[in-house]
Enzyme design. Structure first.
Site, PDB file in Angstrom:
ATOM      1  CB  CYS A 313      -0.954  -0.004   1.191  1.00 26.68           C
ATOM      2  SG  CYS A 313      -0.156  -0.095   2.798  1.00 26.68           S
ATOM      3  CG  HIS A 851      -3.962   0.978   4.800  1.00 27.93           C
ATOM      4  ND1 HIS A 851      -3.535   0.017   3.907  1.00 27.93           N
ATOM      5  CD2 HIS A 851      -4.964   1.660   4.165  1.00 27.93           C
ATOM      6  CE1 HIS A 851      -4.242   0.104   2.793  1.00 27.93           C
ATOM      7  NE2 HIS A 851      -5.112   1.088   2.925  1.00 27.93           N
TER       8      HIS A 851
END
Length: 911
Positions: A313, A851
């Site tokens: 990510c 994230h």
């Protein structure tokens, strides 16, 4: 004795010596293929404590009260069940580590020789061997492949699935051999497909190409097809083309696959499967894809997501921000082949630019179908091995590498000329800045320089001779610190290291994101520290010094609210002094407990008498003596062990004049009736020796630890309550004042970045006039701004003590960011200094399980979208300002004097 001849059982220190020697030998002979073994950090730490490799903070045994040898119980058998998948129930002959593990936190890696020795001594297991591999093309690095590549093999005959584990450095031929051995097949009858996303991508040809070069990803599918004896039919009854069809080819091998010649692979031996790969459907980069054919504006979409290939990510977030940079998108969607520089030794032979260009085209022309950036990740791992594997990384670090790598791959300068920089010599700044920029452009000329590079002015001033050095340096992005507006109150107990007063607690307020230097300065002011004194900070746990806090740059975040921190006022000494740490024990019923240690300095001590005098001197303020005032101290305070109120402490100090002078003769403080029991220990507290109170010479080091046993006589003559319960750094309760982190502006971050400050001790400047390294002051100013301005908010801080993330909300402008007041260049021909936000790289969560995602604006639509890996969704402009903002992307807008306000400037193309 030689290592091999040691007989069991070994002594702890002998085990430690053997392991250290074997480890050093292995590290001196690093090579690909060496075996390392993973061991549970929980077990390994117990072994280190047992062998004394990890210093125990508490050398004194609580139960017996006697000094121990810092030893722990011998650990049991090696137990790796806490790091193995399925734990104790795992019966696999090839047990695997849990994917969530981190090295040094959950497991350690030891050389094969060390593992064999530990296994011989302790038995246990299971063994978890891992091979060392070499990663990177340009800069070879050795690393242990802890998590081998896992592939799900699907048999087309019955759809059975089985997991195959191989090193990513293993060849496709190794893969074929393992599959055929597993399935009992002849090598000639097997055909294996790259079956990513359960779609046939390309045939994996049995060759020397590695699995990494074939862009196979962790946990992806591969498909096995088996030829039968029936001519032209496979096991599923599908007809196989026997005549090879030449595929459409690009002159460049972007996907890292084997080069094709006349439709045949040079490394594939079977005639049966020499066939076209035209059936490939949604591969990351097909062979037939034209790398440089311009993409028409009507075919552009820009709303394709990026599949997560396993903790990628961070990469997806950075890529989406770059591919939605209008200048870069316009550049790579056109024919850029003439600007690829394959000769630049600082570049990646043009391969990184080609891989990025193909990925950008794919994202802009594939509609809204998510793209798997497998080929790009493969190139990234080759040229930047720090981003290889499947761990989480930093999107800003990747962004910095990409911008620099793209610049070198697209540098229009083939032969870089040499220039010798000149001192400013009081010349006008404009002249010097233009000279530096010309030199820079003569060596660096690319689309990245055109749109992303600016210039700042750096001024250094020598603190002694006041020599001024001015340079003008290029920048690709600005890393801005986050100034903290939140403060923190800490209560520290200050002890007098010369016995001139009683301990006193002080509460000081410092910036929450400060360091120990800030705490020492505030505390020194509060306790009226003299110019010839300094404060030695220490963390106390269970009335024993856990560690000294002597590094001024250590962040205050390492100090928790429930800890006890003390400070010792000590005189400054050039050299020759010995630090004396006095630990105390006293008897309470049937258990010996400890009191807070005292610290003083000894000037060239010679004998036990020097220690005896120092101990009595530093204990002098605790003497129970008649008071010359009506103010009395409740005896209960010493009985219950509680600290005295501040007013009583001040009164007792004022009413004991004998404690206010350090020039006391030894005869006055010696007490023949006292029977102090003192013993001296080594630095680690491994051994103890009674101190003889005579003039017998003793060898002293820089630190001397002694243990003082309090008897009933000392308890009657001294008040030990001051050494019992000390206040914690921050006491929660009604009186506890909570601090709130306030929002800060992007401008305050920029002010903090540009403010004048001294260089750090590890970043000294060589003054050409003094001919010495000096701790100069440095001032930065913005001079020339680029069309694309990138701000990196420094939310992460790393040190040997702590990894920390700041979730401070930064209020940044979306429209009309005016930086005119920060730009020192007064050239009226300079472009606008007004910017508009178009992309954000976000980071959510902490350091371990964070994230990344991105907010990007499609300029043509004038609308924002949220790019969260493969998922893309529209988002309102009012929602993009969050405390997760990590990297901000701005583009210059034209002012009324140069065009319509709000219109993005166009990229400058070199002729």
């Amino acid at each position: 004795m030689e290592n091999g001849s040691i007989e069991l059982p070994c002594k702890p220190e002998e085990e430690r010596r053997i392991v250290q020697e074997l480890t050093a030998k292995a590290e001196a002979n690093l090579r690909q293929g060496n075996l390392y073994y993973a061991i549970s950090n929980r077990w390994f730490m117990s072994w280190q404590r047992y062998t004394g490799q990890v210093e125990d903070a508490y050398p004194f045994d609580d139960q017996s009260g006697s000094l121990t040898s810092n030893s722990k119980d011998r650990p049991g058998p090696i137990d790796n069940s806490d790091i193995v998948a399925n734990g104790e129930d795992n019966k696999d002959n090839d047990p695997q580590l849990l994917r969530t593990l981190e090295e040094r936190r959950d497991y350690v890696l030891v050389p094969q020789e060390v593992w064999e020795k530990l296994l011989k001594w302790y038995k246990g297991g299971p063994g978890l061997p891992r091979k060392m591999i070499s990663v990177g093309d340009q800069q070879k690095q050795f690393c242990v492949e802890v998590f081998p590549l896992c592939l799900r093999l699907i048999d087309s005959r019955n759809q059975n699935e089985v997991v195959i584990r191989l090193s990513k450095k293993a060849s496709l031929h190794d893969l074929y051999e393992k599959v055929c051995r597993l399935k009992g097949l002849d090598l000639e009858k097997a055909c294996i497909w790259d079956y990513f996303n359960k779609q046939k991508q390309t045939i994996l040809i049995s060759s020397d190409q590695s699995l990494e070069e074939a862009n196979l990803q962790m946990d992806q599918d591969i498909l096995l097809e088996v030829a039968t004896d029936v001519y032209g039919m496979d096991s599923t009854g599908n007809g196989l083309a026997l005549v090879p069809v030449e595929p459409i080819r690009s002159p460049f091998s972007i996907a890292g696959g084997p080069t094709m010649s006349e439709g045949y692979s040079t490394g594939y031996s079977s005639n049966l499967y020499q066939r076209s790969t035209l059936t490939s459907t949604s591969g990351d980069m097909e062979d037939g894809y034209d790398s440089f054919k311009p993409v028409a504006r009507g075919d552009r979409d820009g709303l394709a997501g990026l599949q997560n290939l396993g903790n990628t990510c961070f990469m997806n977030s950075a890529i989406q921000c770059l591919v939605h940079t209008p200048h870069l998108a316009e550049y790579f969607l056109k024919d850029y082949s003439d600007e690829i520089n394959r000769e630049n030794p600082l570049g990646m032979h043009g391969e990184l630019a080609l891989a990025f260009g193909e990925l950008l085209r794919k994202l802009w022309s594939s509609g809204r179908t998510p793209v798997a950036p497998r080929a790009f990740k493969g190139k990234l791992a080759r040229f930047a091995p720090q981003f290889s594997g499947y761990n989480q990384h930093d999107s800003q670090e990747l962004l910095a590498f990409l911008l620099d790598g793209l610049h070198e791959d697209l540098n229009r300068v083939k032969q870089k000329p040499y220039f010798e920089t000149k001192d400013s010599d009081s010349r006008p700044d404009e002249e010097v800045a233009d000279e530096y920029w010309r030199y820079h452009k003569a060596r660096n000329d690319s689309v990245i320089v055109d749109i992303c590079q600016g210039q700042y002015k750096s001024t250094l001033v020598c603190p002694l001779c006041e020599k001024i050095s001015i340079t003008f340096d290029p920048f690709m992005y600005l890393s801005l610190p986050l100034p903290s507006t939140a403060t923190r109150s800490l209560t520290i107990t200050v002890f007098y290291g010369d016995g001139s007063g009683l301990p006193m607690p002080f509460t000081v307020t410092v910036l929450k994101q400060g360091c120990l230097k800030d705490l020492a300065q505030a505390l020194g002011t509060a306790c009226c520290l003299c110019s010839n004194e300094y404060l030695l900070l220490a963390e106390v746990y269970e009335h024993r010094i856990y560690r000294y806090l002597e590094n001024p740059s250590e962040p205050l975040a390492t100090i928790k609210d429930d800890e006890v921190i003390v400070a010792y006022r000590l005189p400054k000494r050039e050299s020759g002094s010995t630090r004396l740490e006095i630990c105390h024990r006293y008897q309470e019923t049937e258990k010996k407990l400890f009191l807070t240690p005292l610290v003083t300095l000894l000037e060239e001590p010679q004998s036990g008498s020097d220690i005896d005098i120092a101990v009595e001197r530093i204990l002098l303020p605790l003497r129970r003596k008649p008071f010359s005032s009506s103010t009395t101290i409740q005896s209960s305070s010493s009985e219950n062990g509680s600290s005295l109120p501040d007013e009583q402490m001040k009164s007792s100090t004022q009413l004991e004049p004998v404690t206010q002078s350090t020039d006391i003769e030894p005869e006055r403080i010696s007490s023949p009736e006292l029977s102090f029991r003192l013993c001296i220990t080594d630095e680690k507290g491994l051994r103890c020796k009674p101190i003889v109170k005579d003039d017998s010479p003793i060898k002293f080091g820089r630190l001397v630890k002694v243990m003082l046993d309090w008897t009933e006589k000392e308890n009657q003559l001294y008040d030990a309550s001051y050494l019992k319960d000390l206040p914690e750094v921050h006491k929660t309760g009604i009186l506890a004042k909570k601090t709130k982190q306030e929002a800060i502006s992007l401008f305050s971050c920029l002010d903090s970045f540009l403010k004048e400050e001294p260089l750090g001790p590890d970043d000294m400047w060589y003054c050409p006039r003094c001919k010495e390294h000096r701790q100069a002051t440095k001032k930065l100013d913005l001079w020339r701004l680029p069309d694309v301005l990138v701000f990196h908010l420094k939310r992460f801080s790393y040190s040997r003590w702590l990894k920390n993330k700041l979730d401070t909300f930064v209020n940044f402008p979306i429209h009309n960011l005016d930086l005119s007041k920060y730009v020192k260049c007064k050239d009226v021909s300079e472009s606008s200094h007004v910017y508009e936000l178009y992309a954000i790289s976000n980071h959510y969560g902490g350091l371990g399980g964070g994230h990344y995602s991105a907010y990007c604006k499609l300029i043509d639509e004038n609308r924002w979208y949220h790019f969260d890996d493969a998922h893309v969704s529209p988002v309102n402009e009012s929602e993009i300002k969050t405390s997760a903002a990590y990297v901000l992307f701005y583009q210059r807008v034209k002012t009324e004097s140069n065009g319509t306000l709000g219109e993005p400037s166009r990229v400058r193309r070199a002729s």
